[in-house]
Design a protein around this motif. Structure first.
Motif, PDB file in Angstrom:
ATOM      1  N   LYS A  33       1.837  54.235   6.995  1.00  0.00           N
ATOM      2  CA  LYS A  33       2.903  53.888   7.928  1.00  0.00           C
ATOM      3  C   LYS A  33       2.447  52.739   8.814  1.00  0.00           C
ATOM      4  O   LYS A  33       3.178  51.789   9.052  1.00  0.00           O
ATOM      5  N   LYS A  34       1.207  52.849   9.308  1.00  0.00           N
ATOM      6  CA  LYS A  34       0.729  51.870  10.274  1.00  0.00           C
ATOM      7  C   LYS A  34       0.215  50.592   9.621  1.00  0.00           C
ATOM      8  O   LYS A  34       0.571  49.491  10.016  1.00  0.00           O
ATOM      9  N   GLU A  35      -0.657  50.784   8.631  1.00  0.00           N
ATOM     10  CA  GLU A  35      -1.422  49.647   8.132  1.00  0.00           C
ATOM     11  C   GLU A  35      -0.684  48.799   7.114  1.00  0.00           C
ATOM     12  O   GLU A  35      -1.001  47.652   6.907  1.00  0.00           O
ATOM     13  N   ARG A  36       0.258  49.373   6.457  1.00  0.00           N
ATOM     14  CA  ARG A  36       0.800  48.667   5.308  1.00  0.00           C
ATOM     15  C   ARG A  36       2.306  48.504   5.401  1.00  0.00           C
ATOM     16  O   ARG A  36       3.025  48.832   4.473  1.00  0.00           O
ATOM     17  N   ARG A  37       2.792  47.995   6.523  1.00  0.00           N
ATOM     18  CA  ARG A  37       4.235  47.926   6.699  1.00  0.00           C
ATOM     19  C   ARG A  37       4.886  47.069   5.615  1.00  0.00           C
ATOM     20  O   ARG A  37       5.838  47.492   4.965  1.00  0.00           O
ATOM     21  N   GLU A  38       4.314  45.880   5.388  1.00  0.00           N
ATOM     22  CA  GLU A  38       4.905  44.980   4.386  1.00  0.00           C
ATOM     23  C   GLU A  38       4.938  45.665   3.016  1.00  0.00           C
ATOM     24  O   GLU A  38       5.943  45.682   2.327  1.00  0.00           O
ATOM     25  N   GLU A  39       3.774  46.255   2.711  1.00  0.00           N
ATOM     26  CA  GLU A  39       3.667  46.909   1.418  1.00  0.00           C
ATOM     27  C   GLU A  39       4.620  48.098   1.324  1.00  0.00           C
ATOM     28  O   GLU A  39       5.277  48.320   0.313  1.00  0.00           O
ATOM     29  N   ASN A  40       4.719  48.835   2.442  1.00  0.00           N
ATOM     30  CA  ASN A  40       5.618  49.984   2.466  1.00  0.00           C
ATOM     31  C   ASN A  40       7.051  49.555   2.211  1.00  0.00           C
ATOM     32  O   ASN A  40       7.791  50.227   1.492  1.00  0.00           O
ATOM     33  N   ILE A  41       7.425  48.440   2.847  1.00  0.00           N
ATOM     34  CA  ILE A  41       8.802  47.972   2.699  1.00  0.00           C
ATOM     35  C   ILE A  41       9.070  47.621   1.240  1.00  0.00           C
ATOM     36  O   ILE A  41      10.071  48.036   0.651  1.00  0.00           O
ATOM     37  N   ALA A  42       8.117  46.895   0.648  1.00  0.00           N
ATOM     38  CA  ALA A  42       8.298  46.487  -0.751  1.00  0.00           C
ATOM     39  C   ALA A  42       8.333  47.712  -1.669  1.00  0.00           C
ATOM     40  O   ALA A  42       9.238  47.859  -2.497  1.00  0.00           O
ATOM     41  N   THR A  43       7.350  48.617  -1.466  1.00  0.00           N
ATOM     42  CA  THR A  43       7.302  49.816  -2.315  1.00  0.00           C
ATOM     43  C   THR A  43       8.549  50.659  -2.102  1.00  0.00           C
ATOM     44  O   THR A  43       9.165  51.142  -3.052  1.00  0.00           O
ATOM     45  N   GLY A  44       8.890  50.834  -0.833  1.00  0.00           N
ATOM     46  CA  GLY A  44      10.034  51.671  -0.492  1.00  0.00           C
ATOM     47  C   GLY A  44      11.319  51.129  -1.079  1.00  0.00           C
ATOM     48  O   GLY A  44      12.139  51.869  -1.623  1.00  0.00           O
ATOM     49  N   ARG A  45      11.454  49.801  -1.013  1.00  0.00           N
ATOM     50  CA  ARG A  45      12.665  49.181  -1.535  1.00  0.00           C
ATOM     51  C   ARG A  45      12.756  49.423  -3.048  1.00  0.00           C
ATOM     52  O   ARG A  45      13.804  49.817  -3.561  1.00  0.00           O
ATOM     53  N   ALA A  46      11.604  49.233  -3.707  1.00  0.00           N
ATOM     54  CA  ALA A  46      11.573  49.428  -5.156  1.00  0.00           C
ATOM     55  C   ALA A  46      11.897  50.881  -5.505  1.00  0.00           C
ATOM     56  O   ALA A  46      12.670  51.154  -6.424  1.00  0.00           O
ATOM     57  N   ASP A  78      14.889  47.693   6.865  1.00  0.00           N
ATOM     58  CA  ASP A  78      13.441  47.618   6.640  1.00  0.00           C
ATOM     59  C   ASP A  78      12.753  48.919   7.039  1.00  0.00           C
ATOM     60  O   ASP A  78      11.796  49.356   6.403  1.00  0.00           O
ATOM     61  N   GLU A  79      13.253  49.493   8.114  1.00  0.00           N
ATOM     62  CA  GLU A  79      12.671  50.743   8.580  1.00  0.00           C
ATOM     63  C   GLU A  79      12.870  51.835   7.533  1.00  0.00           C
ATOM     64  O   GLU A  79      11.982  52.645   7.290  1.00  0.00           O
ATOM     65  N   LEU A  80      14.055  51.814   6.940  1.00  0.00           N
ATOM     66  CA  LEU A  80      14.359  52.789   5.891  1.00  0.00           C
ATOM     67  C   LEU A  80      13.410  52.601   4.708  1.00  0.00           C
ATOM     68  O   LEU A  80      12.802  53.544   4.222  1.00  0.00           O
ATOM     69  N   TYR A  81      13.261  51.337   4.279  1.00  0.00           N
ATOM     70  CA  TYR A  81      12.345  51.049   3.167  1.00  0.00           C
ATOM     71  C   TYR A  81      10.927  51.491   3.500  1.00  0.00           C
ATOM     72  O   TYR A  81      10.244  52.135   2.697  1.00  0.00           O
ATOM     73  N   ALA A  82      10.497  51.152   4.720  1.00  0.00           N
ATOM     74  CA  ALA A  82       9.126  51.475   5.122  1.00  0.00           C
ATOM     75  C   ALA A  82       8.918  52.988   5.105  1.00  0.00           C
ATOM     76  O   ALA A  82       7.897  53.488   4.630  1.00  0.00           O
ATOM     77  N   ALA A  83       9.926  53.713   5.610  1.00  0.00           N
ATOM     78  CA  ALA A  83       9.816  55.172   5.649  1.00  0.00           C
ATOM     79  C   ALA A  83       9.674  55.744   4.243  1.00  0.00           C
ATOM     80  O   ALA A  83       8.875  56.641   3.993  1.00  0.00           O
ATOM     81  N   ILE A  84      10.450  55.187   3.317  1.00  0.00           N
ATOM     82  CA  ILE A  84      10.343  55.634   1.925  1.00  0.00           C
ATOM     83  C   ILE A  84       8.963  55.254   1.392  1.00  0.00           C
ATOM     84  O   ILE A  84       8.290  56.036   0.731  1.00  0.00           O
ATOM     85  N   GLY A  85       8.509  54.057   1.753  1.00  0.00           N
ATOM     86  CA  GLY A  85       7.233  53.538   1.259  1.00  0.00           C
ATOM     87  C   GLY A  85       6.046  54.389   1.662  1.00  0.00           C
ATOM     88  O   GLY A  85       5.182  54.681   0.845  1.00  0.00           O
ATOM     89  N   TYR A  86       5.986  54.825   2.933  1.00  0.00           N
ATOM     90  CA  TYR A  86       4.804  55.589   3.328  1.00  0.00           C
ATOM     91  C   TYR A  86       4.978  57.080   3.091  1.00  0.00           C
ATOM     92  O   TYR A  86       4.080  57.881   3.344  1.00  0.00           O
ATOM     93  N   GLY A  87       6.160  57.471   2.626  1.00  0.00           N
ATOM     94  CA  GLY A  87       6.331  58.873   2.254  1.00  0.00           C
ATOM     95  C   GLY A  87       6.962  59.724   3.339  1.00  0.00           C
ATOM     96  O   GLY A  87       7.037  60.932   3.208  1.00  0.00           O
ATOM     97  N   GLY A  88       7.428  59.092   4.425  1.00  0.00           N
ATOM     98  CA  GLY A  88       8.061  59.850   5.499  1.00  0.00           C
ATOM     99  C   GLY A  88       9.462  60.311   5.117  1.00  0.00           C
ATOM    100  O   GLY A  88       9.998  61.258   5.673  1.00  0.00           O
ATOM    101  N   LEU A  89      10.082  59.598   4.166  1.00  0.00           N
ATOM    102  CA  LEU A  89      11.439  59.929   3.727  1.00  0.00           C
ATOM    103  C   LEU A  89      11.446  59.787   2.213  1.00  0.00           C
ATOM    104  O   LEU A  89      10.873  58.847   1.680  1.00  0.00           O
ATOM    105  N   SER A  90      12.073  60.741   1.542  1.00  0.00           N
ATOM    106  CA  SER A  90      12.048  60.607   0.091  1.00  0.00           C
ATOM    107  C   SER A  90      13.210  59.744  -0.378  1.00  0.00           C
ATOM    108  O   SER A  90      14.301  59.780   0.208  1.00  0.00           O
ATOM    109  N   ALA A  91      12.953  58.953  -1.392  1.00  0.00           N
ATOM    110  CA  ALA A  91      13.979  58.062  -1.928  1.00  0.00           C
ATOM    111  C   ALA A  91      15.155  58.885  -2.454  1.00  0.00           C
ATOM    112  O   ALA A  91      16.314  58.490  -2.309  1.00  0.00           O
TER     113      ALA A  91
END
Ligand code: MN
Length: 747
Positions: free
Chosen positions: A479-492, A528-541
């Motif tokens: 959640k903290k360290e990888r926001r960009e990555e989280n957004i990309a992963t979460g979006r995908a 972006d927040e939604l994507y990030a949340a999905i990315g770090y696992g806080g919210l399931s896709a």
């Protein structure tokens, strides 16, 4: 005959005394094997080393354990201290014996540096968990008992260290296993080294008092025996002084003098059956004066470790109080041997002809008599694998960590600190590099290799780890360290999930209404927040996609209803017959302007009214509610009546997104209300009226009420263009002398 053989012959004599038909050939072979392997090794006392394993085997024999336990006791230091191996012992004495010796060796290798209390409890648990066979613990306890009996030969530092371990680990385990006799001896031996002054104080005091009470134990015993014989009770009476540590604890922790301790002396009356126990109790209470509140019925309610007895404290004619414990022979066995006996029963030793049926008959009886009360509880407290859902491992400096069963080095690393987990690059278990998936076992020494340049955890770790603690910490990191990555992963992830449901991410993000509802429902401000949340696992896709589908169904239903309504209207005016559409068109709804200054999502020119509770004006964030027959009622978003938390579930679908049109102007302005709180004074209402006229605002109503406590409430209804004008009015009113609060009504 040398010393070693002499001592061994004595052991064999004791074994044969208890079990005349015992086959001692293998036991003798074990002695010869150990004797040969320990060879010229000496103990600190100067005795041949082999004397120690023989002594341990003697104590094991006193516990009446099976032949394998005696053999394992003789061999218990072979793997650790000689060139003997598990395999060799297995070949010569059987796999069971080899496993026992191996188990004792593991416990011997455990390090018990003194720690805080919570660490000690973990150590005790680990000790129990590591020994899969309770006999391993029993042998280790006997080993420790003999070492404590011969501790005088060790250095001061060693004495203190061993005594502390004994007090904190071994004695509590003996207690937990119900082995009172061993527990008491361990405690007294340990105390002598931990607090020599206190120990000898108590010892001396006891000497004095027992000299004073000379003959008390003997006289009293005879007295009780005679009375019970008169009553025709078959029994055995033993009198004893309580062990030193229990007296020491009462004197020092409860701050009592020796004279205040009621149970310095204790008598045991052992009888044939339970009715006799209560019979004896009656006799005792008839002979002596019972001390109120000291009677305990552990027969009716056994202690968790299985202990059963009647306890009572009475005062004799000479004024000396003493405790009497009354129990059957079966109960006595449990009290002395504890779990040892239960184990023999559980392992079905009878079938293996390693003991005689008679030896554990009483255990079976005990278990059967327990069936009526709470057999589960009884068996559960005696189980050795009572910590099966936990593993206990060491840090390199000897701290114990408790982890869920199946835990991996990842769990361990995060249990130390999230920084350790996040910079982990490798792990060593018992000195060997292992993979991150390796399940840890109780007693493992785990070392985490970290690096400053570590790339951080991988997402796979969340699947590998067993503890929620580790999983949460890894999630936090992402959640903290990888926001960009989280957004990309979460979006995908989100896109693929939508595709799965036959939806396109592009169409959804283009639909601002749908998106806004979704973001609100998942409590995200932006996409972006939604994507990030999905990315770090806080919210399931899956969850996010499900929300989208629900929302589309809801909007679709609304639109379909509207379309049908319009079609019916049209058919009335043109005379055409129109049937309600049965197909749902997934169109993108576009907002349209209405002349109220309010745009209701998806609804053209619908009737709008402004709610009276919160009187919104342009610029206020608003929300609409589809009323039954009065169009859409507009509330401020902060109106209590529009609070999402208070909305009724069945009305959820009637709340709609509304917004102010750009340049929303109503000819008469927007009506709203203000409440003014002020200190009451002459001319207050006049000043308010003056201020309102100065800002040229149209006032529809002004009412002022004086409160009995010297304050005043002024209620205003005005018409304003928008929120900006209203703010100006509020500011102006706030400057009036005596006014301390100006606020909009409602909301
Ligand atoms: Mn030993």
């Amino acid at each position: 005959m040398d010393l070693a053989h002499k001592r061994y012959e004595e052991l064999e004599r004791q074994i044969l005394a208890a079990h005349p038909d015992a086959d001692v050939g293998k036991i003798r072979a074990a002695f010869e094997y150990a004797n040969e392997h320990h060879g010229p090794q000496l103990r600190k006392s100067g005795e041949p080393y082999i004397i120690h394993p023989i002594a341990v085997a003697e104590i094991i024999n006193e516990l009446d354990l099976d032949r394998d336990s005696i053999i394992a006791a003789l061999l218990h230091d072979c793997i650790e201290d000689t060139d003997s191996t598990h395999d060799e012992i297995g070949r010569m004495f059987g796999n069971q014996v080899a496993e026992l010796v191996e188990g004792v060796t593991k416990l011997t290798r455990m390090q018990y540096t003194s720690r805080e209390d919570e660490q000690m409890e973990n150590l005790r648990k680990m000790f129990m968990a590591m020994a899969k066979d309770v006999r391993v613990i029993l042998i280790k306890l006997c080993d420790r008992l003999h070492n404590m009996r011969t501790l005088q030969y060790q250095s001061d530092a060693k004495q203190k260290e061993k005594a502390l371990e004994t007090m904190e680990v071994y004695a509590p385990i003996a207690h937990r296993l119900g082995m009172q006799k061993i527990k008491w001896e361990l405690e007294d031996l340990a105390l002598e080294y931990l607090d020599p002054v206190g120990f000898h104080d108590v010892h001396e005091e006891l000497e004095k008092i027992t000299t004073l009470h000379a003959g008390f134990l003997d006289n009293m015993q005879t007295h009780i025996e005679e009375r019970l014989a008169e009553e025709g009770v078959q029994c055995k009476v033993y009198g004893r002084l309580k062990h030193i540590y229990s007296i020491y604890r009462k004197m020092y922790s409860q701050n009592k003098t020796l004279n205040e301790i009621f149970d310095l002396y204790a008598f045991r009356v052992i009888v044939e059956d339970i009715p006799a126990c209560y019979n004896v109790l009656g006799c005792i209470h008839d002979m002596f004066k019972p001390v109120l509140g000291r009677f305990k019925d552990y027969i009716g309610t056994p202690k968790p470790n299985g202990y059963q007895s009647l306890h009572t404290t009475v005062v004799g004619r000479d004024g000396i109080p003493f405790e009497v414990q009354i129990r059957t022979w079966d109960m006595h066995q449990t009290a002395e041997y504890g779990v040892a006996a239960h184990w023999k029963y559980k392992q079905g030793m009878a079938n293996q002809r390693l003991g005689t049926e008679r030896d554990f008959e009483w255990v079976r009886k005990l278990l059967e008599s327990q069936q009526d009360t709470d057999p589960d509880e009884f068996v559960r407290t005696l189980r050795v694998d009572m910590f099966a859902d936990e593993v206990f491992v060491f840090t390199p400096n000897g701290d114990v960590k408790s982890l869920p069963a199946g835990a991996t080095p990842i769990d361990f690393a995060y249990a130390i600190h999230s920084a350790v987990g996040n910079s982990m690059t490798g792990a060593r278990v018992n000195g060997r590099i292992v993979t991150f998936e390796t399940p840890l076992k109780s007693g493992d020494i785990v070392e985490i290799i970290t690096s400053k340049s570590a790339r951080g955890p991988s997402r796979d770790w969340m699947k590998i780890c067993k503890s929620n603690e580790a999983r949460n910490k890894i999630r936090q990191w992402f959640k903290k360290e990888r926001r960009e990555e989280n957004i990309a992963t979460g979006r995908a992830m989100f896109e693929s999930e939508l595709k799965h449901a036959g939806l396109s991410l592009g169409a959804i993000t283009a639909n601002s209404d749908l998106l806004d509802v979704l973001l609100k429902r998942v409590r995200c401000g932006q996409l972006d927040e939604l994507y990030a949340a999905i990315g770090y696992g806080g919210l399931s896709a899956q969850k996010a996609a499900a929300r989208i589908k629900e929302e589309m169904t809801r909007l679709g239903r609304l639109e379909r209803q509207k379309a049908e309504q319009e079609a019916i209207q049209a058919s009335i005016s043109t005379g055409e017959t129109v049937y309600p559409s049965s197909t749902y068109k997934n169109s993108i709804l576009t907002p349209r302007k209405s002349n109220s200054g309010i745009i209701v999502a998806g609804l053209d020119n619908c009737m709008v009214k402004f709610s009276k509770c919160c009187t919104p004006v342009p610029g206020d964030p608003v929300v609409g509610f589809i009323t039954k027959g009065y169009g859409v009622s507009i509330h401020r978003q902060d109106c209590p009546n529009a609070d999402p938390a208070r909305r009724k579930l069945e009305e959820e679908g009637r709340w709609v997104k509304v917004s102010w049109a750009e340049n929303a102007v109503a000819e008469a302005g927007y009506r709203t209300s203000i409440e003014i709180s002020a200190k009451d004074r002459d001319g207050l209402a006049l000043d308010v009226a003056m201020a309102l006229s100065a800002v040229k605002v149209k006032v529809n109503n002004l009412s002022a009420r004086s409160q009995p406590d010297g304050y005043a409430m002024i209620y205003l209804e005005l018409a304003v263009k928008d929120q900006k004008e209203l703010t100006g009015v509020i500011n102006k009113l706030s400057q009036i002398s005596g006014v301390f609060l100006v606020k909009r009504a409602g909301g």
